[in-house]
Design a protein around this motif. Structure first.
Motif: not given
Ligand code: HEM
Lengths: 359, 271
Positions: B64-78, B132-137
């Motif tokens: 959840y720190l860099t754009m790469f990580e945020i994109l990756s984890s959001n693809i994952w949660s999507f 916070h991140i969990g709910f966002a996802k």
């Protein structure tokens, strides 16, 4: 009375709600663009939303039938009122306290609501010193700042606070910040023979102002100002390794007053026109952020209750009427006939089962 | 990046691409091999989970720190949310032809972003961040499903696509389902705001500071409320309802991934 009631009904219009929600979004956007954060572009739509919402809560029969929805909207109104109360009574401020020194109820910088009525003057604590972890690259990590205070019964308490863990006293929350630095300590003995006093000079924030470690200072009770500069002779926060923020041992002070220029090491003293100044050593100071808002816990309670109400509403609503897909038969399907559900009466386009697979 | 992490991530991308391509082809040919799509996407998700885990263990902080990580984890949660819904609601399955191109776009972007580790600011050192991140996802996952359904409603009005979705429930019924996901999205969005405010109080000494990310997520919340209100108040057509779903999704997407580009606010972790 009839007129009033009619007026409230008008104010409760759900079409108005739609307009106001958009107006509020617009107001928020405008507030973001302007430098002034709470402008009338926010306050006016919020006030209108509150009126619309209050009127609706009074007269809409929907809320009698759906208690979850009622709880949610009541919570929204409560949040609006609490935020208003919070803005009128909050206090925001900063104060720097040297290690070993006490905070005595006065802030250096502050802004607050016009009705702020907290008892900051009665708050005191001592900054007992701090450690700040640094990662390679001079990246600041956790701050561990020990503070102590005496409660009403005189009992002493200590606690370690940080950027995320405040000291809470009388509703005031004290957080450590990135703003911290070094503070030379002096003993000032006035020439007139009055009592010697201790004083400290808060040099600019470190490492932010690495190359500007200087400040002007007037000894307690004196007229003449002097200029103090710290010259550090070692690397305090090596850029390439894990480190901790600390006062440097190898250092000296450069003092300037009138036309004099003097180098001082801990224990050295200097004769001035109004007295004698002794340099005792170097300590640190911490810049605290101070925040007061009595509404935060109530806001949390209202928000939590509101979300629970919303969950309740939708749970009840969807359980009452589970989703049943409705289909219309396409021309092609009707032709083939075979794939229509035999259990469904003719003319009814609602099927109980899901033909999930295509083709 | 560590070799294993790269291999697993490429495996995941391959699974997603094959699953998505199969879904799109299936819808176009009016013969959606639902189980194969599910299997491929689930395989992608499993490999992706492993890749994220390897990275987490290696770096000691979550993605959840860099754009790469945020994109990756959001693809994952999507993908996680969508696959659960795909599995539980068969009617949603053709929506994969709409959802997967969104994922492809994110994957392309992820592959172009810098994958070096970021620095964990002290403000991120709290459990509230995870909540916070969990709910966002969960919020964005629900919205993605709604957008899949809305996409079907809208595409139906284009001649070449009409036939492809002909055997699905009528648009009215799909819009109703989409708005159920929108409603759940509102609940998760509200929870995200509450958890975020608690975090902000501790991290920056104020529960709300109108930083660009906060402001835009509040506007998203308002638009979500607007959409739900409009639906009960004016009873709009399925098409209008669907346009609103897409609008909310676009706004949420820009808030998530657009604001960090134009903002240097603390919320971005730049301290
Ligand atoms: C501006 C003042 C507001 C008023 C007067 C108001 C009023 C109402 C009323 C009367 C209903 C019931 C509609 C019906 O079922 O026929 C309703 C539903 C609802 N309102 Fe509000 N509301 C307001 C603001 C908000 C806000 C700011 C939110 C934020 C999220 C919100 C969220 C909802 C939701 C989620 C529903 C349920 C819709 C559904 O059942 O799908 N409302 N509102």
């Amino acid at each position: 009375m009839g007129l009033l009631w009619q007026g409230i009904h008008r104010l409760a219009s759900l079409r108005l709600t739609l307009v106001l929600l958009l107006l509020l979004a617009l107001g928020v956007w405008l507030a973001l663009r302007s430098e002034l954060r709470t402008t009338w572009t926010l306050v006016v739509p919020l006030a209108l939303v509150a009126i619309n919402l209050a009127a609706s809560l009074l007269v809409s029969p929907v809320f009698r039938r759906h208690p979850g929805l009622l709880v949610f909207h009541l919570a929204l109104l409560t949040i609006l009122l609490l935020v208003t109360a919070g803005r009128l009574t909050y206090l925001n401020g900063h104060v720097d306290v040297a290690t070993g020194q006490a905070f005595e109820g006065r802030l250096t910088v502050q802004d607050g609501g016009s009705w702020h009525a907290g008892d900051l003057a009665s708050v005191s604590f001592v900054n007992e010193g701090f450690i700040i972890d640094y990662s390679p690259g001079q990246r600041r990590d956790r701050t561990h700042n020990r503070v102590s205070w005496h409660d009403a019964s005189g009992e002493r308490h200590t606690m370690v606070i940080g950027d995320n863990t405040p000291l809470v006293r009388e509703g005031y929350r004290f957080y450590t910040t990135h703003n911290k630095g070094f503070a030379p300590i002096f003993i000032w003995e006035p020439a007139d023979g009055s009592r010697p006093q201790r004083g400290s000079v808060h040099l600019p924030s470190y490492p932010l102002n690495d190359y500007r470690q200087a400040a002007e200072w007037t000894p307690p009770g004196a007229e003449q100002a002097l200029w103090v500069m710290l010259e550090i002779e070692e690397e305090v926060l090596p850029a390439d390794q894990v480190a901790h923020f600390r006062a440097p041992e190898a250092h000296h002070l450069l003092l300037r007053f009138d036309n004099n220029r003097q180098i001082l090491r801990p224990g050295d003293g200097v004769e001035m026109a109004e007295g004698y100044l002794t340099y005792m050593g170097l300590t640190t100071w911490m810049g605290y952020r101070v925040y007061y808002d009595w509404t935060i816990h109530w806001l949390f309670a209202a928000a939590a209750l509101g979300v629970a109400g919303l969950g309740w509403h939708y749970w009840a609503k969807y359980n009452r009427r589970p989703w049943r897909p409705r289909y219309v038969e396409s021309e092609a399907l009707r032709h083939r006939g075979a794939q229509t559900d035999a259990n469904v009466p003719a003319g009814d386009d609602t099927r109980a089962s899901l033909p999930s697979r295509q083709g | 990046m560590e070799l294993w992490e790269v291999v697993l991530l490429w495996g995941a991308v391959l699974g997603y691409v094959l699953g998505g391509a199969t879904a799109i082809t299936g819808v176009v040919l009016k013969r959606l091999p639902e189980r194969s799509v599910l299997a491929l996407l689930a395989l992608g998700l499993a490999l992706h989970t492993a890749s994220l885990a390897v990275r987490w263990v290696r770096l000691g902080n979550g993605p959840y720190l860099t754009m790469f990580e945020i994109l990756s984890s959001n693809i994952w949660s999507f993908m996680l949310v969508f696959l659960i819904v795909y599995w539980r609601y068969p009617v949603v399955r053709p929506a994969s032809a709409i959802v997967m191109p969104v994922i492809f776009t994110m994957m392309g972007w992820m592959k172009l972003s810098d994958n070096h580790p970021g620095h964990l600011p002290s403000q991120y050192d709290t459990t509230w961040l995870f909540i916070h991140i969990g709910f966002a996802k969960l919020f964005s996952g629900m919205l993605l499903v709604a957008v899949g359904l809305a996409g079907i409603i809208l595409l139906r009005h284009l001649q070449p696509a009409r036939e492809r979705f002909a055997r699905l429930p009528v648009s009215d019924s799909l819009a109703e389902l989409a708005y159920r996901f929108m409603a759940v999205a509102l609940i998760f969005h509200s929870l995200m705001l509450v958890a975020g405010a608690i975090w902000a109080q501790d991290a920056w000494g104020r529960y709300w500071g109108w930083d660009p990310l906060e402001t835009w997520s509040f506007i998203t919340w308002l638009l979500l409320a607007f959409a739900l209100h409009l639906r009960v108040t004016l009873k709009p057509s399925p098409q209008t309802s669907a346009v609103l779903v897409v609008g909310v999704f676009v706004l949420a997407f820009l808030t998530f991934f657009g604001v960090p580009f134009v903002s240097v606010s603390p919320h971005k972790g730049m301290m």
